[in-house]
Every structure is written in structure tokens, then in C-alpha cells.
Design an enzyme around this catalytic site. Structure first.
Site, PDB file in Angstrom:
ATOM      1  N   CYS A 193      85.294 -10.827  -9.077  1.00  0.00           N
ATOM      2  CA  CYS A 193      86.249 -10.102  -8.240  1.00  0.00           C
ATOM      3  C   CYS A 193      85.771  -8.687  -7.921  1.00  0.00           C
ATOM      4  CB  CYS A 193      87.575  -9.981  -8.969  1.00  0.00           C
ATOM      5  SG  CYS A 193      88.223 -11.527  -9.559  1.00  0.00           S
ATOM      6  N   ARG A 205      78.713 -10.259  -4.960  1.00  0.00           N
ATOM      7  CA  ARG A 205      79.146 -10.568  -6.321  1.00  0.00           C
ATOM      8  C   ARG A 205      79.780 -11.957  -6.424  1.00  0.00           C
ATOM      9  NH1 ARG A 205      80.374  -5.749  -9.449  1.00  0.00           N
ATOM     10  NH2 ARG A 205      81.999  -6.932 -10.435  1.00  0.00           N
ATOM     11  N   TRP A 259      87.661 -14.013  -7.298  1.00  0.00           N
ATOM     12  CA  TRP A 259      86.855 -15.145  -7.767  1.00  0.00           C
ATOM     13  C   TRP A 259      87.744 -15.875  -8.764  1.00  0.00           C
ATOM     14  CZ3 TRP A 259      84.286 -16.742 -12.394  1.00  0.00           C
ATOM     15  CH2 TRP A 259      83.253 -17.659 -12.200  1.00  0.00           C
ATOM     16  N   ASN A 306      90.886  -7.073 -11.566  1.00  0.00           N
ATOM     17  CA  ASN A 306      89.696  -7.807 -12.034  1.00  0.00           C
ATOM     18  C   ASN A 306      89.859  -7.993 -13.527  1.00  0.00           C
ATOM     19  OD1 ASN A 306      88.706  -7.414  -9.499  1.00  0.00           O
ATOM     20  ND2 ASN A 306      86.982  -6.107 -10.105  1.00  0.00           N
ATOM     21  N   GLY A 307      89.493  -9.183 -14.025  1.00  0.00           N
ATOM     22  CA  GLY A 307      89.587  -9.418 -15.468  1.00  0.00           C
ATOM     23  C   GLY A 307      90.549 -10.559 -15.754  1.00  0.00           C
ATOM     24  N   GLU A 345      63.238 -19.772 -17.140  1.00  0.00           N
ATOM     25  CA  GLU A 345      63.724 -18.958 -16.024  1.00  0.00           C
ATOM     26  C   GLU A 345      63.452 -19.655 -14.684  1.00  0.00           C
ATOM     27  OE1 GLU A 345      65.554 -16.807 -15.116  1.00  0.00           O
ATOM     28  OE2 GLU A 345      64.793 -15.784 -13.349  1.00  0.00           O
ATOM     29  N   LYS A 349      66.272 -20.699 -11.850  1.00  0.00           N
ATOM     30  CA  LYS A 349      66.231 -20.258 -10.448  1.00  0.00           C
ATOM     31  C   LYS A 349      66.383 -21.453  -9.515  1.00  0.00           C
ATOM     32  CE  LYS A 349      66.803 -16.828 -10.525  1.00  0.00           C
ATOM     33  NZ  LYS A 349      66.843 -16.032 -11.704  1.00  0.00           N
ATOM     34  N   GLU A 402      69.899 -22.763  -9.489  1.00  0.00           N
ATOM     35  CA  GLU A 402      70.822 -21.855  -8.804  1.00  0.00           C
ATOM     36  C   GLU A 402      70.702 -21.912  -7.292  1.00  0.00           C
ATOM     37  OE1 GLU A 402      71.472 -17.722 -11.001  1.00  0.00           O
ATOM     38  OE2 GLU A 402      69.364 -18.277 -10.909  1.00  0.00           O
ATOM     39  N   HIS A 419      58.057 -35.112 -27.744  1.00  0.00           N
ATOM     40  CA  HIS A 419      59.206 -35.349 -28.639  1.00  0.00           C
ATOM     41  C   HIS A 419      60.416 -35.884 -27.887  1.00  0.00           C
ATOM     42  CE1 HIS A 419      56.991 -33.636 -31.932  1.00  0.00           C
ATOM     43  NE2 HIS A 419      56.665 -32.622 -31.147  1.00  0.00           N
ATOM     44  N   LYS A 463      77.801 -12.672  -9.216  1.00  0.00           N
ATOM     45  CA  LYS A 463      76.714 -11.782  -9.598  1.00  0.00           C
ATOM     46  C   LYS A 463      76.938 -11.158 -10.966  1.00  0.00           C
ATOM     47  CE  LYS A 463      72.903  -9.502  -9.024  1.00  0.00           C
ATOM     48  NZ  LYS A 463      71.676 -10.289  -9.311  1.00  0.00           N
TER      49      LYS A 463
END
Ligand code: F6R
Length: 613
Positions: free
Chosen positions: A2, A27, A76, A102-103, A486, A490, A493, A509, A608
């Protein structure tokens, strides 16, 4: 996540806030809204829309929208579906109090049940809506008084912007565990924002609120005051944010993600600037001066972060062990906060965060502090909550990162981790010669990164070849095992393809069972101490007809006969190879995402800055 934008000042076009809200689009959000005091009707007008901010803009359309104070919000969804009713601002029963939040309000259900019994009517499924109703309950003409009483009953995390028709010359802000700041404009104008990037076109002078503080903004000279919930005044001078307007523009690139990938020679240079002292084979980190002696006593390192930043932290683990001789361990914030961590004052906690606002990382660092561990933050956002929570900090100076998927901020984290391992190493047994070698190699990085970036169109070609894959391994060993984790993240995402990072040694394994001609692997195989081992792993995959793309060191012609495609990176010190190997993975993920028609800057379902648990 948010976003909040507030404005109080002249009775001017409220679109000033809309522009600021658009700067927070990166965001992630799913709906938006506005409320403002209309001086002609003496009422608060409000509008909300689902989807992109342009939908709200269309609603605001031809109307002559002048007002002050003004509140904008991008939501959001956490509690309740993505609907207009659930979008902010939320209001009380009388159309007097309007709130953006927000929160998460943790005890909202109990509060809501009680308020309903008392006769309040709710129109949304959100946790936020309890706030305007609580303020309504206590409102006797003074907005901050009523807010203070309401917040005494609230548990959870919040950044709040509040206005009231019946106390119209104020914008009240409150903060607890979610970021919020005041921007000092010209001619008695004030702004409020959850992120400094929203308001940098208007002012660079900002004041960050701390937890448990309330701010009252009015449009008179010196018109803001801050106090704690017991009404004790708080004096805090404005500070200048380091971000500028140019940083937040696309500069002709199709996407912020590509721009930020291409900026890495500069962001790495900025992360290293003025910090390497070649003659001493050491580094100068101003932020660590005060705890220099304490750091000499440290025996272990605990790294804390989430997502991409946690993978960078894992590279840090290998660096601290090899160069500083310190036993080192990484945890993700969300796990660490619920473990019973065995750490003490001999354990250095290194916290890594781009936003400096990740709720799980923030909670983890608080837990580490509680155990007496000295804390160092590797943070990109100055003045952010984590930057303020840690004992000492080393800023990454990567500049604002707008694309949701982290790129330049994460390689800057690696550069700073290398600096920190050199610093801690030189406090211990690391030789002058090795220190100088590391320093020199770090300084070469911007040029080496440029060489990797020159291969962008080859990487695009490879992405085209693999456009229709459904699954993918990204495989590495030692320093490049976290790089593989990483790379896979990516690809998930931005391309929405199932990808997993794997340590080469783990293949036998279990994972090998998946390999066939439709299951490709990207193998990170620089010419380093584990090269032969990685080549054996590649052979195991090729023997089962799995296609392999290698990320290999320039000059290695042999690898071509073993794999299907090669992306070359320049030679560097083994510890620094992830900085170079991650970049082709970023580009591969970016091009795959674009080929699939995805919104690469704002991948679905992601935000974000993750300021909720
Ligand atoms: C992935 C990504 C996230 C973040 C994570 C932590 O591309 O960006 O995994 O790394 O949410 O965020 P910060 O670094 O802001 O604490």
C-alpha cells in the site's frame, strides 16, 4: 504494498497528490482512492477505483477538484477482496472522518464486533475501517485528540493519514511499525508519504516519523508538530533525502527492470566509492567506526534478510568464512523471528534490505538486538525503519529501485558484503597482499559488468530459444549456489516459469529424476575451485538428454562442446563471481518475461516493499 500520499496547503488542484501516488505504483497495488476537503461545500469528497491508478484518474476526470487537506492511497489487499468498497479512504458513519492506512490491525475483529454493538455501520471487509469508526466514537471537535484515544485501543502495524470535515485545517498522521514521513514544501505546504520517492519532485526535505508518534500538519508557518501518544512534543529537524527525480525515470528504457540492470556498472561504483584503501589492503566504512573495537571481539556472523536479499546474505556467509575466518550463518527473517536463536554479544548480526522496511527482517533484527548481538545494516533506503533500528549501517547507495524484482540493489549488497568481509578479515588474519588483491578486483567490477551487459542481445536470443519451457533448474556450487537460488527466483517472478535453484552436489540426491529433453538447466560454471565438480554435474544432466545453458568464464572454449548454449562472463576473484553471474540471469529472466507479455516491472501478486508479515 500500500501507498500513502497526503497534502495540506493551498486550495489547489488535488492532482498534485495523484502524481505522487503514481510514483508509488512500482510498489504494487490493486485499487486506489482519494478524499479531500472541499472548501466550497465544506464536505469531504471521496472517490475510489479498482485496478490501475488511471481508473481513479478517469473518475476524477473533468471535475474541478480543488481542496486541502487531501489524502490519496493505493491498496494492496490483505483483508477483503479487491473491490471499490474495500479500497481506501475509509470513513466513519457520519462522513466526517476519513482514513488511509498501510499495515494490519491485528485486533480489528474484536474492535469491529464491539463497534457494531455500539451502533456503527461497516461497509467494507477491511481491518482499516475500524479506525475511522473508533475516531468517530471519541471525536469532540479535535481530530488529534480523538485519534490518540482511538489508537490506544489498536494493536498492530499502521501508517495512518487522517482528515476530518469538522476539524478541517489539519492532516493527522500516526505511525507504528509501518513507514511514514512528512515532506516540507514551500510556502507552508506539507506533504505526507509512505515512501520518499513519492514526493521527491516537490521537496527533498523530509522528517521521518518514529513508532508511537503522531504528527499534526497545518498550513501555517512552521505548521507541523510531532508528539508521542502521551502528548510529549518531539523535536526532529528535517533531513535531505539523497534520491533525486532523474533516478525515478525510465530514461528511454522499455522497463525499469532493464534500466536498473543496465545501471549496475554505476550502482556498483557508487557502492564502492571512497571505501577502498588500496595501500592498506583494507576498507574505510564510516558507519563502523563507532563499533570498530566491538567487531574485533566478534566470533560468529548471523545474516538476516528475506527473498533476494537473503540469497545475497548467503553469498556473504561464504565470504565471511573464507576471508574473515568467522563461522557464519544466514536465516530468513520470517523464520528467525519465531526460532529460539542462539546468539549473543559475540555474534555479529548483519541485516540486508533494499527497502529497509521488510516487516519480517525488521522483527528479526529486533530479536537479535534483544539477545545482545551487535547489529549492522546493509540497506539501500536511507532513514528507513531497519536503517534506524540497526546499531550501525553501511548504505548500498544503489539509488531507488523501482522494478519489483530486485536487480541493482542486490548486486550492490554483494559488493558491500565483500567490503565487510575484507574489513572483518583485515581485523583478523587476512594478509595485506590478499586485501590489496580484493580491493583491486572490486574496483575492476564496473568495467567487468559492462562487458557482461554488452552480451544482452545474445542473452535475449537464448531466452527466445527457451521461451516455451515449463520448468528449469539453475545450478551452481559454492559462491554460485546462492546465485543459482537468486536466478531461479528472478525467473519465477518475471517469467512466471517454475524454476528452482540447486547446489550441483545435490543433483544426484533426487533432482536428477526430473531431467529429460524438456527440462533445461542453467549451470553457473566459472573457472573456479569447483569447476571440475560442476562439469561432472553437467555431464550427468547431458547423459539424460537435459539441455544445458552454461554461464562460463571468457576463454573457456572447451565448455562449448559439452553444453547447448554458453554465456560468457569475465574472469574475476571467485568470491566476486556471483556479481557477474547474476547479471545474465537477470537479463534472461527479464527477456523471458517480456517475451511472455508479462508486466515485468510489476509482476502479478507481488509488491516491492513487504511491510506486512
Ligand atoms: C525479489 C525481491 C524480494 C526482496 C525481499 C526483501 O526480486 O526483490 O525477494 O529481496 O522482499 O526485500 P528488501 O530487500 O526490501 O528487504
Amino acid at each position: 504494498m500500500c501507498g500513502i500520499v497526503g497534502y495540506i496547503g493551498h486550495n489547489r488542484d488535488i492532482r498534485i497528490g495523484l502524481e505522487a501516488l503514481k510514483r508509488l505504483e512500482y510498489r504494487g497495488y490493486d485499487s486506489s482512492g482519494v478524499a479531500f476537503y472541499n472548501k466550497e461545500t465544506k464536505q469531504i469528497d471521496s472517490m475510489r477505483a479498482v485496478g490501475k491508478i488511471v481508473n481513479l484518474e478517469e473518475k476524477m476526470g473533468g471535475l474541478d477538484l480543488k481542496g486541502s487537506p487531501v489524502l490519496f492511497h493505493s491498496r494492496w489487499a490483505t483483508h477483503g477482496n479487491v473491490t471499490e468498497e474495500n479500497a481506501h479512504p475509509h470513513q466513519d458513519c457520519k462522513g466526517n472522518v476519513f482514513v488511509v492506512h498501510n499495515g494490519i490491525i491485528e485486533n480489528y475483529q474484536q474492535l469491529k464486533d464491539k463497534l457494531i454493538k455500539e451502533g456503527h455501520t461497516f461497509t467494507s471487509q477491511t481491518d482499516t475501517e475500524v479506525i475511522p469508526h473508533l475516531i468517530e466514537k471519541f471525536f469532540e471537535g479535535n481530530l488529534e485528540e480523538a485519534t490518540r484515544k482511538a489508537l490506544a485501543l489498536v494493536k498492530g502495524a499502521y501508517a495512518l493519514g487522517i482528515i476530518a470535515r469538522d476539524d478541517p485545517n489539519k492532516l493527522v498522521l500516526a505511525k507504528y511499525s509501518a513507514p511514514l514521513l512528512i515532506g516540507i514544501g514551500e510556502n507552508n505546504e506539507y506533504l505526507a508519504a509512505s515512501d520518499p520517492s513519492a514526493i521527491i519532485t516537490h521537496t527533498k526535505n523530509v522528517v521521518y516519523l518514529e513508532d508511537g508518534e503522531l504528527a499534526i500538519l497545518t498550513s501555517i508557518p512552521g505548521g507541523f508538530s510531532i508528539e508521542d501518544y502521551s502528548r510529549n512534543p518531539v523535536k526532529r529537524a528535517p533531513r535531505e533525502t539523497e534520491w533525486n527525480v532523474e533516478d525515478a525515470k525510465k530514461d528511454g528504457y522499455a522497463h525499469f527492470m532493464l534500466k536498473e540492470i543496465m545501471e549496475q556498472p554505476k550502482s556498483i561504483k557508487d557502492a564502492l566509492r571512497g571505501r577502498i584503501v588500496l595501500e592498506d589492503g583494507s576498507v574505510k566504512l564510516g558507519g563502523l567506526e563507532d563499533i570498530k573495537e566491538k567487531l574485533k571481539e566478534v566470533e560468529r556472523v548471523q545474516v538476516l534478510a528475506c527473498g533476494t536479499a537473503s540469497f545475497m546474505g548467503k553469498v556473504g556467509e561464504y565470504m565471511f568464512e573464507e576471508y574473515a575466518g568467522l563461522s557464519s550463518k544466514g536465516d530468513i527473517g520470517s523464520e528467525f523471528r519465531y526460532k529460539k536463536p542462539v546468539i549473543d554479544k559475540k555474534t555479529l548480526t548483519v541485516v540486508i534490505s533494499q527497502s529497509g522496511e521488510t516487516a519480517d527482517t525488521l522483527a528479526a533484527v529486533k530479536e537479535a538486538k534483544r539477545k545482545g548481538s551487535p547489529t549492522i545494516g546493509i540497506i539501500n533506503t536511507m532513514g528507513s525503519s531497519i536503517a534506524r533500528e540497526v546499531e550501525q549501517g553501511i548504505y548500498t547507495h544503489a539509488g531507488p529501485e523501482i522494478a519489483v524484482a530486485s536487480t541493482k540493489a542486490s548486486t550492490a549488497q554483494l559488493a558491500v558484503l565483500a567490503l565487510l568481509s575484507l574489513y572483518l578479515g583485515r581485523q583478523r588474519d587476512l594478509s595485506l597482499v590478499m586485501g590489496q588483491r580484493m580491493g583491486k578486483e572490486l574496483l575492476r567490477l564496473p568495467e567487468l559488468i559492462k562487458k557482461v551487459l554488452e552480451r544482452a542481445s545474445d542473452i535475449e536470443g537464448i531466452a527466445r530459444k527457451y521461451e516455451n519451457i515449463k520448468n528449469l533448474w539453475v545450478m551452481g556450487r559454492k559462491y554460485n549456489y546462492p546465485a543459482a537460488l537468486e536466478g531461479a527466483l528472478k525467473i519465477k517472478e518475471t517469467a512466471y516459469i517454475h524454476a528452482e535453484g540447486i547446489a550441483g552436489g545435490e543433483l544426484k540426491h533426487g533432482a536428477l529424476a526430473l531431467i529429460d529433453e524438456d527440462f533445461p538447466t542453467i549451470a553457473i560454471v566459472p573457472s573456479d575451485s569447483v569447476y571440475e565438480k560442476m562439469v561432472s554435474n553437467i555431464q550427468e544432466i547431458k547423459a539424460r538428454k537435459g539441455p544445458v545453458i552454461a554461464i562460463a568464464t571468457e576463454g573457456n572454449e572447451d565448455i562449448k562442446s559439452t553444453v547447448d548454449d554458453v554465456i560468457y562472463i569475465p574472469k574475476t576473484l571467485e568470491m566476486l563471481t556471483p556479481i557477474l553471474s547474476i547479471i545474465p540471469l537477470q537479463l534472461f529472466a527479464y527477456y523471458l518475461g517480456v517475451l511472455k507479455g508479462n508486466d515485468v516491472d510489476k509482476p502479478r501478486n507481488l509488491a516491492k516493499s513487504v511491510t506486512v508479515e
